[in-house]
Scaffold this motif. Structure first.
Motif, PDB file in Angstrom:
ATOM      1  N   TYR A 111      -4.097  -4.021  -8.394  1.00 29.54           N
ATOM      2  CA  TYR A 111      -3.002  -3.851  -7.392  1.00 29.54           C
ATOM      3  C   TYR A 111      -3.622  -3.599  -6.035  1.00 29.54           C
ATOM      4  CZ  TYR A 111       0.877  -1.287  -5.011  1.00 29.54           C
ATOM      5  OH  TYR A 111       1.784  -1.127  -4.181  1.00 29.54           O
ATOM      6  N   PHE A 112      -4.576  -2.748  -6.047  1.00 26.19           N
ATOM      7  CA  PHE A 112      -5.175  -2.477  -4.418  1.00 26.19           C
ATOM      8  C   PHE A 112      -6.049  -3.821  -4.250  1.00 26.19           C
ATOM      9  CE2 PHE A 112      -4.657   1.942  -5.524  1.00 26.19           C
ATOM     10  CZ  PHE A 112      -4.101   2.433  -4.564  1.00 26.19           C
TER      11      PHE A 112
ATOM     12  N   TRP B  58       1.452   2.985  -3.222  1.00 32.95           N
ATOM     13  CA  TRP B  58       0.378   3.112  -4.275  1.00 32.95           C
ATOM     14  C   TRP B  58       0.782   4.106  -5.363  1.00 32.95           C
ATOM     15  CZ3 TRP B  58      -2.328   7.705  -4.339  1.00 32.95           C
ATOM     16  CH2 TRP B  58      -2.157   8.706  -3.596  1.00 32.95           C
TER      17      TRP B  58
ATOM     18  N   LEU C 135       0.845  -1.314  -0.162  1.00 30.76           N
ATOM     19  CA  LEU C 135      -0.243   0.241  -0.118  1.00 30.76           C
ATOM     20  C   LEU C 135       0.653   1.296   0.001  1.00 30.76           C
ATOM     21  CD1 LEU C 135      -2.940  -0.745   2.433  1.00 30.76           C
ATOM     22  CD2 LEU C 135      -3.063  -0.360   0.004  1.00 30.76           C
TER      23      LEU C 135
ATOM     24  N   ALA D  21      -3.099  -5.762  -2.690  1.00 34.44           N
ATOM     25  CA  ALA D  21      -2.596  -5.198  -1.384  1.00 34.44           C
ATOM     26  C   ALA D  21      -3.746  -5.783  -0.167  1.00 34.44           C
ATOM     27  CB  ALA D  21      -2.641  -3.860  -1.441  1.00 34.44           C
ATOM     28  N   GLY D  22      -5.037  -5.639  -0.624  1.00 33.25           N
ATOM     29  CA  GLY D  22      -6.013  -6.045   0.373  1.00 33.25           C
ATOM     30  C   GLY D  22      -5.759  -7.700   0.746  1.00 33.25           C
TER      31      GLY D  22
ATOM     32  N   VAL E  81      -4.746  -0.688 -11.758  1.00 41.16           N
ATOM     33  CA  VAL E  81      -4.621  -0.234 -10.382  1.00 41.16           C
ATOM     34  C   VAL E  81      -5.561  -0.688  -9.494  1.00 41.16           C
ATOM     35  CG1 VAL E  81      -4.937   2.005  -9.227  1.00 41.16           C
ATOM     36  CG2 VAL E  81      -3.859   1.980 -11.401  1.00 41.16           C
TER      37      VAL E  81
END
Length: 267
Positions: free
Chosen positions: A235-236, A201, A198, A239-240, A232
């Motif tokens: 990607y998040f 980012w 994160l 990350a989660g 994107v």
């Protein structure tokens, strides 16, 4: 890594020579499947190239004078060989992927096996989705480039160059969409944490935007966003997942610490 010999060897271990024989056997099976599929792909190359040239038909319908051409004596054969080889890799992929897994998976623990199949189950649809996105933006990109030709001139596109451009674009977007699976793998391996993911980012957004701009022509903002925005989001999403992995790992470590050194040694 075959299971043969488990009766005489309860631990299921195999000597180095046995591993080499097993690897050679599976390599030959995968290679034979690739050759057979590539031969079949050679005969499918013409309709595939025709399918890839569909955007040119749309451009002609819009009044643009553009033609796909063979520019030298051997190019038709070269293009057909290239397409056939790539189709062979794709069509034989269930066989050579299975041979690879059959060699590696028996040496893994149950949890590691779940990870391997989980990664494949996630990476394959992401890769296919990325390829579909690249295919979707391909006509827009070709339309923009061909549109630079002055009025009254015909755009003659070499078949080999056209195939290379189309394939590289579609493949690159497919790989880019599957990269979050690698990020999750690194998190599971403890190489990187969710917080570190994160934290980067801004770089992730910049990289996705630059990649979208690189594979699409300048001025095609919509196509760039069609590629960059899902990257994107993925990607998040990765990350989660990494944060959930970190949370579970922290709870497990805390439980082991509370249970004392005996429980920790047993685990």
């Amino acid at each position: 890594m075959a299971r043969a010999g488990r009766t005489a060897n309860p631990e299921g271990r195999m000597a180095l020579t046995g591993h080499l024989r097993e690897f050679k056997r599976r390599f030959y099976i995968a290679g034979a499947a690739l050759v057979v599929a590539a031969i079949g792909g050679f005969f499918l190359a013409a309709p595939v190239l025709h399918l890839l040239s569909a955007p040119l038909d749309e451009l002609r319908a819009q009044g643009l004078d553009v033609e796909l051409n063979i520019t030298n004596v051997t190019q038709a054969f070269d293009v057909q060989m290239r397409i056939g080889f790539m189709l062979g890799i794709i069509m034989s992929s269930p066989i050579w992927i299975w041979q690879l897994l059959a060699f590696v998976v028996p040496a893994l623990r149950t949890v590691e096996r779940r990870y391997v199949f989980g990664f494949l189950g996630a990476a394959v649809p992401l890769f296919i989705g990325g390829c579909a996105t690249g295919w979707f933006v391909l006509p827009r990109i070709i339309r923009l480039f061909v549109g630079f030709a002055p009025d009254g001139l015909t755009s003659y596109l070499g078949a080999q160059d056209y195939w290379d451009f189309s394939f590289k674009l579609v493949f690159a977007v497919g790989v880019a969409y599957a990269l979050p699976v690698v990020v999750v793998f690194l998190a599971l391996a403890g190489v990187i944490t969710g917080a570190q993911i994160l934290k980067g980012w801004r770089w992730a957004i910049l990289t996705a935007t630059l990649f979208g701009a690189f594979v699409t022509p300048a001025g095609e903002v919509l196509s760039m966003f069609i590629i960059a925005v899902p990257m994107v989001v993925l990607y998040f999403g990765a990350a989660g997942v990494a944060l959930l992995v970190d949370r579970r790992r922290a709870k497990r470590d805390a439980a082991l610490a509370a249970a004392g050194p005996t429980a920790g040694a047993a685990a």
